[in-house]
Design a protein around this motif. Structure first.
Motif, PDB file in Angstrom:
ATOM      1  N   ASP A  52      32.306  27.099  46.119  1.00 38.64           N
ATOM      2  CA  ASP A  52      30.909  26.998  45.717  1.00 38.64           C
ATOM      3  C   ASP A  52      30.567  27.931  44.567  1.00 38.64           C
ATOM      4  O   ASP A  52      29.442  27.978  44.129  1.00 38.64           O
ATOM      5  N   LYS A  53      31.551  28.675  44.078  1.00 38.63           N
ATOM      6  CA  LYS A  53      31.300  29.523  42.927  1.00 38.63           C
ATOM      7  C   LYS A  53      32.636  29.887  42.285  1.00 38.63           C
ATOM      8  O   LYS A  53      33.704  29.677  42.862  1.00 38.63           O
ATOM      9  N   SER A  54      32.563  30.419  41.085  1.00 37.70           N
ATOM     10  CA  SER A  54      33.754  30.850  40.372  1.00 37.70           C
ATOM     11  C   SER A  54      33.961  32.333  40.643  1.00 37.70           C
ATOM     12  O   SER A  54      33.135  33.160  40.272  1.00 37.70           O
ATOM     13  N   TYR A  55      35.053  32.656  41.319  1.00 36.41           N
ATOM     14  CA  TYR A  55      35.293  34.051  41.680  1.00 36.41           C
ATOM     15  C   TYR A  55      35.876  34.820  40.503  1.00 36.41           C
ATOM     16  O   TYR A  55      36.746  34.320  39.789  1.00 36.41           O
ATOM     17  N   PRO A  56      35.440  36.062  40.307  1.00 33.75           N
ATOM     18  CA  PRO A  56      35.972  36.863  39.200  1.00 33.75           C
ATOM     19  C   PRO A  56      37.292  37.532  39.574  1.00 33.75           C
ATOM     20  O   PRO A  56      37.527  37.875  40.733  1.00 33.75           O
ATOM     21  N   GLN A  58      39.773  43.411  31.710  1.00 35.01           N
ATOM     22  CA  GLN A  58      38.459  42.779  31.679  1.00 35.01           C
ATOM     23  C   GLN A  58      38.240  41.950  32.936  1.00 35.01           C
ATOM     24  O   GLN A  58      39.159  41.744  33.735  1.00 35.01           O
ATOM     25  N   VAL A  59      37.000  41.474  33.094  1.00 31.89           N
ATOM     26  CA  VAL A  59      36.652  40.534  34.154  1.00 31.89           C
ATOM     27  C   VAL A  59      36.877  39.129  33.617  1.00 31.89           C
ATOM     28  O   VAL A  59      36.429  38.800  32.517  1.00 31.89           O
ATOM     29  N   MET A  60      37.579  38.290  34.386  1.00 35.51           N
ATOM     30  CA  MET A  60      37.843  36.911  33.955  1.00 35.51           C
ATOM     31  C   MET A  60      37.515  35.947  35.077  1.00 35.51           C
ATOM     32  O   MET A  60      37.732  36.249  36.246  1.00 35.51           O
ATOM     33  N   ARG A  61      37.014  34.786  34.693  1.00 41.38           N
ATOM     34  CA  ARG A  61      36.779  33.677  35.621  1.00 41.38           C
ATOM     35  C   ARG A  61      37.469  32.431  35.068  1.00 41.38           C
ATOM     36  O   ARG A  61      37.879  32.403  33.927  1.00 41.38           O
ATOM     37  N   GLY A  62      37.529  31.404  35.901  1.00 37.54           N
ATOM     38  CA  GLY A  62      38.043  30.125  35.438  1.00 37.54           C
ATOM     39  C   GLY A  62      39.553  30.046  35.488  1.00 37.54           C
ATOM     40  O   GLY A  62      40.227  30.786  36.205  1.00 37.54           O
ATOM     41  N   ALA A  63      40.092  29.109  34.681  1.00 35.15           N
ATOM     42  CA  ALA A  63      41.528  28.837  34.694  1.00 35.15           C
ATOM     43  C   ALA A  63      42.314  30.053  34.215  1.00 35.15           C
ATOM     44  O   ALA A  63      41.884  30.785  33.314  1.00 35.15           O
ATOM     45  N   LYS A  64      43.473  30.246  34.820  1.00 35.25           N
ATOM     46  CA  LYS A  64      44.310  31.373  34.443  1.00 35.25           C
ATOM     47  C   LYS A  64      45.057  31.075  33.153  1.00 35.25           C
ATOM     48  O   LYS A  64      45.451  29.946  32.885  1.00 35.25           O
ATOM     49  N   GLY A  78      42.990  40.004  42.332  1.00 33.66           N
ATOM     50  CA  GLY A  78      41.794  39.511  43.003  1.00 33.66           C
ATOM     51  C   GLY A  78      42.097  38.218  43.723  1.00 33.66           C
ATOM     52  O   GLY A  78      43.250  37.973  44.096  1.00 33.66           O
ATOM     53  N   PRO A  79      41.125  37.356  43.921  1.00 33.75           N
ATOM     54  CA  PRO A  79      39.750  37.424  43.380  1.00 33.75           C
ATOM     55  C   PRO A  79      38.863  38.418  44.130  1.00 33.75           C
ATOM     56  O   PRO A  79      39.130  38.742  45.272  1.00 33.75           O
ATOM     57  N   TYR A  80      37.836  38.887  43.446  1.00 33.73           N
ATOM     58  CA  TYR A  80      36.822  39.753  44.029  1.00 33.73           C
ATOM     59  C   TYR A  80      35.583  38.919  44.344  1.00 33.73           C
ATOM     60  O   TYR A  80      35.348  37.878  43.733  1.00 33.73           O
ATOM     61  N   SER A  81      34.801  39.382  45.278  1.00 36.59           N
ATOM     62  CA  SER A  81      33.590  38.643  45.619  1.00 36.59           C
ATOM     63  C   SER A  81      32.466  38.887  44.615  1.00 36.59           C
ATOM     64  O   SER A  81      31.573  38.057  44.466  1.00 36.59           O
ATOM     65  N   HIS A  82      32.509  40.027  43.900  1.00 41.30           N
ATOM     66  CA  HIS A  82      31.461  40.339  42.925  1.00 41.30           C
ATOM     67  C   HIS A  82      32.082  40.987  41.692  1.00 41.30           C
ATOM     68  O   HIS A  82      33.027  41.785  41.799  1.00 41.30           O
ATOM     69  N   ALA A  83      31.531  40.659  40.526  1.00 40.43           N
ATOM     70  CA  ALA A  83      32.043  41.242  39.286  1.00 40.43           C
ATOM     71  C   ALA A  83      31.794  42.744  39.235  1.00 40.43           C
ATOM     72  O   ALA A  83      32.586  43.497  38.657  1.00 40.43           O
ATOM     73  N   TRP A  84      30.672  43.199  39.846  1.00 46.71           N
ATOM     74  CA  TRP A  84      30.390  44.633  39.785  1.00 46.71           C
ATOM     75  C   TRP A  84      31.457  45.446  40.526  1.00 46.71           C
ATOM     76  O   TRP A  84      31.723  46.609  40.175  1.00 46.71           O
ATOM     77  N   ARG A 144      37.982  34.748  49.513  1.00 47.54           N
ATOM     78  CA  ARG A 144      37.238  33.573  49.064  1.00 47.54           C
ATOM     79  C   ARG A 144      36.785  32.794  50.279  1.00 47.54           C
ATOM     80  O   ARG A 144      37.411  32.842  51.335  1.00 47.54           O
ATOM     81  N   GLY A 145      35.702  32.063  50.113  1.00 47.85           N
ATOM     82  CA  GLY A 145      35.210  31.245  51.208  1.00 47.85           C
ATOM     83  C   GLY A 145      34.288  30.156  50.707  1.00 47.85           C
ATOM     84  O   GLY A 145      33.542  30.361  49.748  1.00 47.85           O
ATOM     85  N   TRP A 146      34.343  28.978  51.326  1.00 48.92           N
ATOM     86  CA  TRP A 146      33.464  27.880  50.947  1.00 48.92           C
ATOM     87  C   TRP A 146      33.377  26.881  52.088  1.00 48.92           C
ATOM     88  O   TRP A 146      34.145  26.950  53.054  1.00 48.92           O
ATOM     89  N   VAL A 147      32.437  25.960  51.969  1.00 44.82           N
ATOM     90  CA  VAL A 147      32.210  24.936  52.990  1.00 44.82           C
ATOM     91  C   VAL A 147      32.281  23.574  52.316  1.00 44.82           C
ATOM     92  O   VAL A 147      31.718  23.375  51.244  1.00 44.82           O
TER      93      VAL A 147
END
Length: 645
Positions: free
Chosen positions: A100-104, A118-124, A132-138, A285-288
Motif C-alpha cells: 500500500d506504499k513505497s517503502y524507503p 541517500q534515501v531511495m524508493r522504487g525499483a532497485k 532496509g526497507p524502513y517503515s519511515h524515511a526519517w 513491510r506489511g499490506w492487505v
C-alpha cells in the motif's frame, strides 16, 4: 454472464502435462492466470456444476469467454511463466500482493566514482547497495546522521556536488566534518570508496569490528594525552552504539532470513514480512490484499513468494520462513535458488528464537488486518454507494465500473495537453493513465478548449476502434501478446467542463460511430453534471457519494494534466542562447559548458579560447562568439544564463 459450456475445450484437446493457463473475457482482457501439474485435471475442475464451485471461481468462469494454455517441461518453468503472465496482464481475479506504499531504503551508490548515501524508493538500480526497507524515511535520516560522524561519505546530490567542485568550496557538511568533501579533493577517490565500503559493512551487520576499532583509537588518543581527539572519538563511539541499539539482535546465529506471516478472513489477507540480516531486523513491510482467488493458506504463501521475489524488488536471503509450506515447495525452493544464485532453505519454524519471531510477525499481521477492516469498511460502503448513485441519477444501464475522465490544460493556447485518467471499481488505475499532446489542424495546437477536447476524444476512441478491428483477439496485441493501450471501453466518460466541452466530446463519439458509452461533463463552478443535448444540468445532492466520486475523478484528471503541462512548459522555458547557434548540437553545447563551467564563462572567452574545445573549429567558434554577444531579439523567450547558472 457467459455460459462456461460455450467455451469449454474438448477433453482430448487438453494435454495431461504441467503448464500455465489463462482465462480471458469477451473483450480479450486476461482475467485469471494459473498453473497446474496436470492441465487436463485442473481445467476440468473449472467446468464442473456452477453450484459446486466456490463463489469467486463461479464468478470468474462466468465472466470469461475463452481459455488458453501453454505446456512447459518442469514445474519450475511453470512457476516462472505464471509469475511473468500475472505481472504482464494484471488479471483481476488473481490475488495481488500489492504494497500500500513505497517503502524507503537506505542506499549507497557504489557504482559511482564517489559513492553517495541517500534515501531511495522504487525499483532497485544496478551498482547500488540497499539496506532496509524502513517503515519511515526519517528513521533512515536519523541513522545516516549518526553514522556520518564515523563514516563521512558523500550524501549530496549530483548538482550540489558539481557546484561545490566548480566553486572549490565544500557544502556545510564538509565544514562540520560530516562529509570528507571529495568534491574539493580533501580525500582521494580510493580512500572515499574505502569509507563507503566500511559504511556498508557496518550496515550489513559487522558492527563489532568498528565499535572495537573506535574504542581502541579512543584509548590510544587518551594515552597520548590528545584529549580533544579522544573526546571526538568518544562521541563517535556513542553514535555507533545508538545505531546498534536501534537494531537489536533477534536471532543469535546471525543468519539472514525473511520471516513471513499471514492473517486472513473470507475476503482479505494481511501480509507481514520482517527482513532479518545478520541476526538483526533490518526492515519490515506489511499490506492487505483482497482474496479474489479460492486458495488455501499454502497456495497463498506460494503466490506471495512469487510476487515478492519475482520482480527483484527484494533480495532472496539464505533462509525463508513461512507459516505454511506450499504443496510444491521443492520446486519453489529451486526457483528461489535460481533468483539468489545459491541454495535457499524454505521452511516452517517450529521452536526456538525463529518460532518466537514468527509469532511476533503473525501478531503484527493480525493487528494490521483488524485495523484495516475498521478503516476499510466505510470506504467499501461509500464506493459501492457512489457507483449505485451514478447508475441511478444518470440512468445508466449498469454500474459504471470503469470511468474515464479527460481534461485539457493550456497556457493562453500554448503547450496544450490532454490527460486521460481511469477509475475502476471507484479506485484509480494509474497504469492506464495517458497523456495527449494536442496538435490541432495546424500542428501547433487547437484553437480553443472545445477543439482540443474533440481531438483528444477522437484520438482515444479511434485508437480503440483501430485496435479492435485489426486484432483477432480483442484487447491483445498480436505482436507482443500484451494488453493493448486503448482496447477497453469505459462504462462512463467524464469530461472536465460544461455544455461546450460535452458537445465537442459527443460530436467526436458520433463521428466515430461510438454509441454504447455514456458521456457527462462536470462543470467546476457549481459542480453541475451536464448530459449531451440537455438544456438543463443534473444537480446531484451535495452529500451524494456519486458526486464525490465524480469530483475525485475530475480532480485527478486535472492534476495529471497540469503535471504534464508544467513539464512541457518547463522544457520550453529552459532554452539557452546556444540553442539558436547553427551547427551547435547538444553534444557540442555540453562540451562547451563543461570546458568553461558556465555560460557566463563561455561568454567571457574569446574566439581562440572557444576554438580550443574539442569538436569546435575556428569557424564555429566565431559563430558561437557572435551569437553570445548579439543583442536578443524583441519578444524572445530565451534566457541566456539559465543553463550556466
Amino acid at each position: 454472464m457467459t455460459d462456461p459450456a460455450s467455451y469449454r475445450p474438448k477433453p482430448g484437446e487438453i494435454p495431461d502435462s504441467p503448464g500455465v493457463y489463462r482465462f480471458s473475457d469477451p473483450s480479450g482482457r486476461v482475467i485469471y492466470v494459473g498453473k497446474a501439474k496436470s492441465l487436463r485435471q485442473r481445467l476440468a475442475s473449472y467446468f464442473a456444476d456452477l453450484t459446486t464451485l466456490h463463489p469467486r471461481t463461479a464468478t470468474m468462469v462466468t465472466t470469461a469467454s475463452r481459455v488458453e494454455w501453454t505446456v512447459v517441461s518442469t514445474e519450475v518453468e511453470a512457476l516462472s511463466l505464471e509469475y511473468s503472465w500475472i505481472k504482464e496482464f494484471d488479471p483481476r481475479f488473481n490475488v495481488k500482493y500489492r504494497d500500500d506504499k513505497s517503502y524507503p531504503y537506505l542506499a549507497v551508490t557504489m557504482g559511482e566514482d564517489f559513492p553517495r548515501v541517500q534515501v531511495m524508493r522504487g525499483a532497485k538500480r544496478p551498482g547500488t547497495r540497499y539496506f532496509g526497507p524502513y517503515s519511515h524515511a526519517w528513521a533512515i535520516r536519523e541513522t545516516v546522521d549518526l553514522l556520518l560522524r564515523v563514516f563521512p561519505i558523500r550524501s549530496c546530490s549530483a548538482g550540489v556536488f558539481k557546484r561545490a567542485a566548480a566553486s572549490d568550496r565544500p557544502c556545510l557538511l564538509g565544514y562540520i566534518d560530516k562529509c570528507s568533501a571529495p568534491c574539493v579533493g580533501r580525500i582521494t577517490p580510493e580512500a572515499h570508496r574505502l569509507l563507503a565500503e566500511d559504511f556498508c559493512a557496518f550496515m550489513a551487520g559487522d558492527t563489532g569490528t568498528f565499535v572495537k576499532r573506535v574504542e581502541r583509537e579512543m584509548r590510544q588518543a587518551a594515552s597520548e594525552l590528545d584529549f580533544e581527539r579522544a573526546a571526538r572519538l568518544r562521541d563517535d563511539l556513542g553514535a555507533l552504539q545508538r545505531v546498534v541499539e536501534k537494531n537489536a539482535v533477534v536471532l543469535s546465529d546471525a543468519t539472514d532470513t525473511d520471516v513471513f506471516a499471514l492473517a486472513l478472513d473470507e475476503l482479505e489477507v494481511s501480509v507481514q514480512v520482517f527482513h532479518v540480516r545478520g541476526g538483526r531486523i533490518r526492515g519490515q513491510r506489511g499490506w492487505v490484499s483482497e482474496r479474489v482467488e479460492d486458495l488455501d493458506e499454502a497456495e497463498l504463501v506460494e503466490r506471495l513468494l512469487l510476487q515478492v521475489y519475482g520482480d527483484g524488488g527484494a533480495d532472496v536471503p539464505r533462509e525463508v520462513l513461512v507459516p505454511h509450506l506450499p504443496g510444491d515447495h521443492a520446486e519453489l525452493s529451486d526457483w528461489l535458488a535460481q533468483r539468489r544464485g545459491a541454495r535457499v532453505q524454505l521452511r516452517v519454524p517450529v521452536r526456538g528464537d525463529k518460532r518466537a519471531l514468527a509469532d511476533t510477525v503473525r501478531t503484527n499481521a493480525e493487528g494490521a488486518l483488524a485495523l484495516h477492516k475498521v478503516r476499510r469498511a466505510g470506504d467499501l460502503t461509500s464506493r459501492s454507494r457512489a457507483l449505485e448513485d451514478l447508475q441511478r441519477e444518470l440512468e445508466l444501464p449498469s454500474s459504471p465500473l470503469r470511468i474515464e475522465c479527460i481534461d485539457i490544460s493550456t497556457t493562453q493556447g500554448t503547450h496544450q495537453v490532454g490527460s486521460l485518467v481511469v477509475f475502476e471499481d471507484g479506485l484509480p488505475r494509474k497504469s492506464d493513465y495517458r497523456h495527449f499532446v494536442v496538435r490541432g489542424e495546424s500542428g501547433e495546437g487547437a484553437r480553443d478548449d472545445t477543439a482540443a477536447m474533440y481531438e483528444v476524444v477522437s484520438r482515444r476512441f479511434s485508437r480503440m476502434r483501430q485496435e479492435r478491428e485489426t486484432t483477432a483477439m480483442p484487447g491483445i496485441d498480436p505482436e507482443t501478446g500484451r494488453p493493448q493501450r486503448f482496447a477497453y471501453a469505459p462504462n462512463l466518460l467524464v469530461v472536465d467542463g460544461g455544455p461546450p466541452q460535452v458537445a465537442a466530446a459527443a460530436r467526436a463519439l458520433a463521428d466515430l460511430g461510438v454509441e454504447d458509452i455514456a458521456l457527462v461533463g462536470l462543470a467546476k463552478r457549481l459542480e453541475e453534471v451536464w448530459l449531451p443535448g440537455e438544456e438543463f444540468p443534473v444537480v446531484l445532492p451535495r452529500t451524494s457519494e456519486g458526486l464525490y466520486l465524480l469530483q475525485r475523478v475530475r480532480d485527478e484528471a486535472h492534476r495529471f494534466a497540469i503535471s504534464h503541462h508544467r513539464k512541457r512548459r518547463g522544457k520550453a522555458m529552459t532554452r539557452s542562447a546556444l540553442d539558436d547557434v547553427p551547427g551547435l548540437g547538444p553534444a557540442r553545447q555540453k562540451a562547451l559548458l563543461a570546458h568553461f563551467r558556465s555560460l557566463k564563462g563561455l561568454r567571457a572567452a574569446n574566439v581562440e579560447e572557444i576554438a580550443e574545445v574539442p569538436g569546435i573549429g575556428p569557424r564555429l567558434a566565431l559563430t558561437v562568439h557572435d551569437a553570445l554577444h548579439r543583442e536578443p531579439a524583441a519578444g524572445s523567450t530565451a534566457e541566456p544564463g539559465i543553463l550556466g547558472a
